[in-house]
Design a protein around this motif. Structure first.
Motif, mmCIF file in Angstrom:
data_model
loop_
_atom_site.group_PDB
_atom_site.id
_atom_site.type_symbol
_atom_site.label_atom_id
_atom_site.label_comp_id
_atom_site.label_asym_id
_atom_site.label_seq_id
_atom_site.Cartn_x
_atom_site.Cartn_y
_atom_site.Cartn_z
ATOM 1 N N UNK A 96 42.250 35.242 39.061
ATOM 2 C CA UNK A 96 43.366 36.057 38.472
ATOM 3 C C UNK A 96 44.340 35.210 37.763
ATOM 4 N N UNK A 97 44.652 34.098 37.964
ATOM 5 C CA UNK A 97 45.827 33.352 37.287
ATOM 6 C C UNK A 97 45.006 32.835 35.913
ATOM 7 N N UNK A 98 43.599 32.673 35.980
ATOM 8 C CA UNK A 98 42.825 32.390 34.569
ATOM 9 C C UNK A 98 43.042 33.562 33.630
ATOM 10 N N UNK A 99 42.824 34.767 34.321
ATOM 11 C CA UNK A 99 42.715 35.933 33.613
ATOM 12 C C UNK A 99 44.178 36.155 32.729
ATOM 13 N N UNK A 100 45.125 36.195 33.612
ATOM 14 C CA UNK A 100 46.452 36.165 33.172
ATOM 15 C C UNK A 100 47.031 34.983 32.094
ATOM 16 N N UNK A 101 46.184 34.037 31.942
ATOM 17 C CA UNK A 101 46.815 32.908 31.180
ATOM 18 C C UNK A 101 47.616 31.945 32.054
ATOM 19 N N UNK A 102 47.818 31.927 33.230
ATOM 20 C CA UNK A 102 48.716 31.202 33.915
ATOM 21 C C UNK A 102 48.237 29.861 34.161
ATOM 22 N N UNK A 103 46.853 29.729 33.989
ATOM 23 C CA UNK A 103 46.369 28.350 33.702
ATOM 24 C C UNK A 103 45.121 28.695 32.610
ATOM 25 N N UNK A 104 44.700 27.416 32.271
ATOM 26 C CA UNK A 104 43.692 27.912 31.042
ATOM 27 C C UNK A 104 42.143 27.333 31.573
ATOM 28 N N UNK A 105 42.012 26.754 32.676
ATOM 29 C CA UNK A 105 40.607 26.488 33.237
ATOM 30 C C UNK A 105 40.354 26.568 34.498
ATOM 31 N N UNK A 106 39.536 26.972 35.298
ATOM 32 C CA UNK A 106 38.834 26.594 36.610
ATOM 33 C C UNK A 106 37.730 26.359 36.572
ATOM 34 N N UNK A 107 37.273 25.931 37.864
ATOM 35 C CA UNK A 107 35.964 25.756 38.150
ATOM 36 C C UNK A 107 35.700 26.695 39.583
ATOM 37 N N UNK A 108 35.299 28.136 39.413
ATOM 38 C CA UNK A 108 35.163 28.729 40.813
ATOM 39 C C UNK A 108 33.960 28.626 41.341
ATOM 40 N N UNK A 109 33.759 28.750 42.557
ATOM 41 C CA UNK A 109 32.372 28.681 43.338
ATOM 42 C C UNK A 109 31.824 30.226 43.295
ATOM 43 N N UNK A 110 30.788 29.885 43.331
ATOM 44 C CA UNK A 110 29.658 31.511 42.982
ATOM 45 C C UNK A 110 30.033 32.519 43.852
ATOM 46 N N UNK A 111 30.567 32.308 45.072
ATOM 47 C CA UNK A 111 30.665 33.523 46.109
ATOM 48 C C UNK A 111 31.948 34.384 45.715
ATOM 49 N N UNK A 112 32.861 33.510 44.915
ATOM 50 C CA UNK A 112 34.312 33.816 44.517
ATOM 51 C C UNK A 112 34.119 34.867 43.249
ATOM 52 N N UNK A 113 32.864 35.034 42.805
ATOM 53 C CA UNK A 113 32.722 35.601 41.344
ATOM 54 C C UNK A 113 31.674 36.705 41.595
#
Length: 351
Positions: A96-113
């Motif tokens: 959600x932070x990535x979506x809102x532009x609060x951070x620019x990059x993440x590397x999320x694990x598959x189950x979270x997506x």
């Protein structure tokens, strides 16, 4: 009086000339000392990269490698600020932070997506990955491009996949070799319908919690066990609060590297190209590093810890697979058999 006025005018003329001379020299010096690097420093770009694991894990080291390559390739114009161990956002809210532009990059694990990309539930099927060569082919070949194209979120762009390793089982109660060994125990799991169903079929209870809370939950007895890669078990010292570790290789933990779409679209094309170049080199480096780290750290756990380590036999693995057949059927009904087969036997795998 006339002489005095003349003297004052003459002095003023000299001072004015000296001022303009000094101004001219300063302008020349500024012109000569100007270069492109100074311009880039004035328009530097910062990428905030948030993740939830320790810095001495495959993902932590890979993020650092990426940051170094980006800075090198852009000659310092782009800097990647790294926020590890969930210090900015937990694994439950980093997307959600990535979506809102609060951070620019993440590397999320598959189950979270899975809520974002429902087709990715196939990646959580137990034993769908059996070989390192298969894993590399899926996450670097044509299949990886197809998987990334499934991201339909307009706020997010998928860049690549990074690897951590095969998942293993741990417990404070007993060895986990037969399906019945799980019955009645409570395991920490990442959110995701496939993982939850996997443990339901094993007749175990589940507790969803942030990765950074797992050690305390194990130590206090709130949960009995968990599943994770060797590198995560090692870096968080989970083996210190568990009595049994089963090398099961039943699942695979990988990450989708994503960037905020608006931020990406606003980057100059040449910067996009440099970041892409750095990402490709980093991904290749990660493929080699992840397997190496897991192997070395398993040996370190064996050497320094009293935890009992078990390995599944072929017959035991077959029993697990028979138990999980309904799960395969469920996913096949939801996403079709083609993607499952493509992952099991990727077309560009070297054999």
């Amino acid at each position: 009086m006339a002489k005095y006025i003349s003297f004052c005018l003459f002095t003023l003329l000299i001072l004015t000339g000296y001022y303009f001379y000094q101004y001219n020299e300063a302008a020349k010096t500024q012109l000569l000392s100007y270069d492109d690097e100074q311009e880039s420093l004035g328009s530097s770009i910062t990428i905030r990269f948030s993740h939830v694991v320790a810095e001495n894990t495959p993902k932590g080291l890979t993020v650092r490698k990426f940051a170094d390559l980006v800075e090198e390739k852009t000659k310092g114009q782009v800097k990647v600020e790294i926020y590890p161990n969930g210090i900015l956002y937990s694994d439950g809210n980093e997307y959600e932070a990535l979506q809102n532009g609060k951070v620019e990059m993440i590397a999320a694990s598959f189950p979270k997506l899975i809520d974002t990309v429902p087709q990715w539930k196939v990646l959580d099927l137990p034993f769908i990955f059996k070989r390192e060569s298969q894993v590399e082919a899926v996450f670097t070949g044509q299949t990886s491009k197809e998987l990334l194209s499934m991201i339909q979120d307009p706020h997010v762009k998928g860049l690549s996949f990074w690897l951590n390793g095969f998942k293993q089982m741990t417990s404070s109660q007993n060895a986990l070799l037969e399906p019945d060994d799980f019955q009645g125990q409570t395991f920490r799991v990442m959110p995701g319908p496939i993982i939850a169903e996997q443990f339901r079929l094993l007749k175990a209870n589940t507790a969803v919690m942030s990765f950074n809370d797992v050690y305390q939950a194990l130590e206090s007895g709130q949960i009995d066990g968990q599943e994770n890669t060797i590198s995560n078990i090692y870096s968080k010292r989970l083996y210190k609060v568990q009595n049994h570790l089963t090398v099961s290789n039943h699942g695979y933990l990988g990450y989708a590297v994503m960037i905020n779409q608006k931020f990406w679209d606003e980057l100059p094309q040449e910067i996009q190209e440099k970041i892409t170049e750095a990402m490709n080199e980093t991904t290749e480096w990660n493929m080699k590093k992840a397997g190496q780290m897991n192997a070395e750290q398993l040996e370190e756990i064996k050497r320094t810890s009293p935890i009992t380590i078990h390995s599944l036999t072929v017959e035991q693995q077959k029993k697990w697979l028979r138990l999980f057949r309904p799960l395969y059927q469920q996913v096949e009904n939801e996403v079709g058999s083609d993607l499952i087969k493509q992952i099991q036997f990727p077309p560009d795998e070297e054999r």
